[in-house]
Design a protein around this motif. Structure first.
Motif, PDB file in Angstrom:
ATOM      1  N   GLN A 234      -5.215   5.607 -11.894  1.00 29.53           N
ATOM      2  CA  GLN A 234      -5.164   6.081 -10.557  1.00 29.53           C
ATOM      3  C   GLN A 234      -6.018   7.728 -10.625  1.00 29.53           C
ATOM      4  O   GLN A 234      -6.787   8.015  -9.658  1.00 29.53           O
TER       5      GLN A 234
ATOM      6  N   TYR B  12     -11.581  -3.759  -2.792  1.00 31.01           N
ATOM      7  CA  TYR B  12     -10.096  -3.978  -2.309  1.00 31.01           C
ATOM      8  C   TYR B  12      -9.981  -5.670  -2.104  1.00 31.01           C
ATOM      9  O   TYR B  12      -8.968  -6.295  -2.601  1.00 31.01           O
TER      10      TYR B  12
ATOM     11  N   LEU C   2      -2.913  -5.544   2.513  1.00 34.87           N
ATOM     12  CA  LEU C   2      -2.571  -4.257   1.743  1.00 34.87           C
ATOM     13  C   LEU C   2      -1.028  -3.744   1.756  1.00 34.87           C
ATOM     14  O   LEU C   2      -0.498  -3.423   0.739  1.00 34.87           O
ATOM     15  N   GLU C   3      -0.599  -4.021   3.098  1.00 38.84           N
ATOM     16  CA  GLU C   3       0.817  -3.470   3.236  1.00 38.84           C
ATOM     17  C   GLU C   3       1.544  -4.494   2.538  1.00 38.84           C
ATOM     18  O   GLU C   3       2.699  -4.046   1.810  1.00 38.84           O
TER      19      GLU C   3
ATOM     20  N   GLN D   7       1.540  -3.600  -1.077  1.00 37.95           N
ATOM     21  CA  GLN D   7       2.140  -2.288  -1.347  1.00 37.95           C
ATOM     22  C   GLN D   7       3.869  -2.465  -1.026  1.00 37.95           C
ATOM     23  O   GLN D   7       4.481  -1.991  -1.905  1.00 37.95           O
TER      24      GLN D   7
ATOM     25  N   ARG E 177       4.704  -1.137  -4.282  1.00 36.34           N
ATOM     26  CA  ARG E 177       5.062   0.435  -3.916  1.00 36.34           C
ATOM     27  C   ARG E 177       5.910   0.385  -2.495  1.00 36.34           C
ATOM     28  O   ARG E 177       5.268   0.685  -1.815  1.00 36.34           O
TER      29      ARG E 177
ATOM     30  N   PHE F 215       4.196   1.565   2.237  1.00 35.68           N
ATOM     31  CA  PHE F 215       3.292   0.469   2.553  1.00 35.68           C
ATOM     32  C   PHE F 215       2.733   0.717   3.911  1.00 35.68           C
ATOM     33  O   PHE F 215       3.192   0.242   4.962  1.00 35.68           O
TER      34      PHE F 215
ATOM     35  N   GLN G 105      -3.535   4.970  -5.504  1.00 36.25           N
ATOM     36  CA  GLN G 105      -2.665   4.214  -6.569  1.00 36.25           C
ATOM     37  C   GLN G 105      -2.762   2.742  -6.195  1.00 36.25           C
ATOM     38  O   GLN G 105      -2.417   2.153  -7.072  1.00 36.25           O
ATOM     39  N   THR G 106      -2.953   2.473  -4.903  1.00 41.81           N
ATOM     40  CA  THR G 106      -3.047   1.001  -4.744  1.00 41.81           C
ATOM     41  C   THR G 106      -4.117   0.260  -5.512  1.00 41.81           C
ATOM     42  O   THR G 106      -3.892  -0.750  -6.044  1.00 41.81           O
TER      43      THR G 106
END
Length: 258
Positions: A189, A202, A227-228, A231, A235, A239, A246-247
């Motif tokens: 990160q 990504y 991505l959501e 996450q 995470r 999200f 971080q992602t």
């Protein structure tokens, strides 16, 4: 009497002459288990309603885990295909109904309120029942722990289950999934904070992890949805579909273990 015996003998010989004979003395070594994935869901319904939908509705699942007590119901034999995944894709494979075991967990999912969306947790009893069931399924079928996935993973544009309160790390700690090492994520990160990768990066990393995503190089609707979903699993505190440092670090660490 002699005529009757002769007639029976003729019938027997006729049956033998038309019967199928299969030589099974040359088995191939080139095969594996049909079951490659386990897909996890929440029902968004009560136990009674879930049982009704999964046994007499248009959908089905191999297993259902109840709530209070967390009884495990087998609804479809593992050798049969259940209708739980729908239009789905993971790691290049499509329509996962044919190659997966579906596990539904009784859980309301979420409720939208004037102050925001409220998600519902899973009980400790449900988590313990799920871990025991997964260990049994994985051991018997030789399933790669990476292939224990959520409905949202295989259909990010359509599904949210099993949701952000699902205990993915708890499963990973039990050897039933993957989780990024926190120290390695922190190191990566710091690097990505100095310089974020491109959107194409990504997309490539998400595809490498298993998601179905086109390599457009644009932060389009589909990319945000994937991505959501990623996450929400790794995470759950945030999200939002934003391609942040971080992602990127979590993707880097997870894919480095493949």
């Amino acid at each position: 009497m002699k005529k009757l015996v002769a007639a029976l003998l003729l019938l027997t010989l006729a049956g033998c002459s038309t019967g199928l004979r299969i030589d099974r003395s040359h088995p191939s070594a080139n095969h594996d288990n049909r079951i490659q994935f386990v897909v996890l869901h929440y029902t968004n319904a009560s136990l009674d309603r879930s049982l009704a939908l999964l046994t007499h509705g248009e959908v089905s699942s191999h297993y259902l885990i109840g709530d209070g007590p967390a009884k495990v119901y087998q609804l479809v034999d593992e050798s049969r295909r259940a209708w739980h995944a729908g239009d789905s894709q993971w790691d290049g494979r499509t329509w996962l109904n044919s190659s997966s075991i579906g596990i539904e967990i009784v859980n309301p999912g979420f409720t939208d309120t004037p102050t925001g969306r409220v998600w519902y947790p899973y009980s400790e009893a449900q988590v313990q029942s799920l871990i025991a069931l997964l260990k049994d399924i994985v051991q018997r079928n030789g399933i790669n722990p990476r292939y224990i996935i959520g409905h949202s993973d295989i259909a990010p544009a359509r599904k949210l289950d099993p949701g952000p309160l699902f205990p993915w790390k708890r499963l990973a700690d039990a050897g039933l999934g993957v989780w990024p090492d926190a120290r390695a994520v922190a190191q990566q990160q710091a690097r990505f904070t100095a310089s974020l990768p491109s959107i194409l990066w990504y997309q490539q990393q998400l595809a490498r992890f298993g998601y179905a995503i086109e390599q457009t190089g644009e932060l389009d609707v589909t990319t945000r949805q994937v991505l959501e979903t990623f996450q929400m699993r790794f995470r759950p505190q945030r999200f939002d579909g934003v391609p942040d440092a971080q992602t990127a670090a979590m993707l880097q660490v997870l894919n480095s273990k493949r």
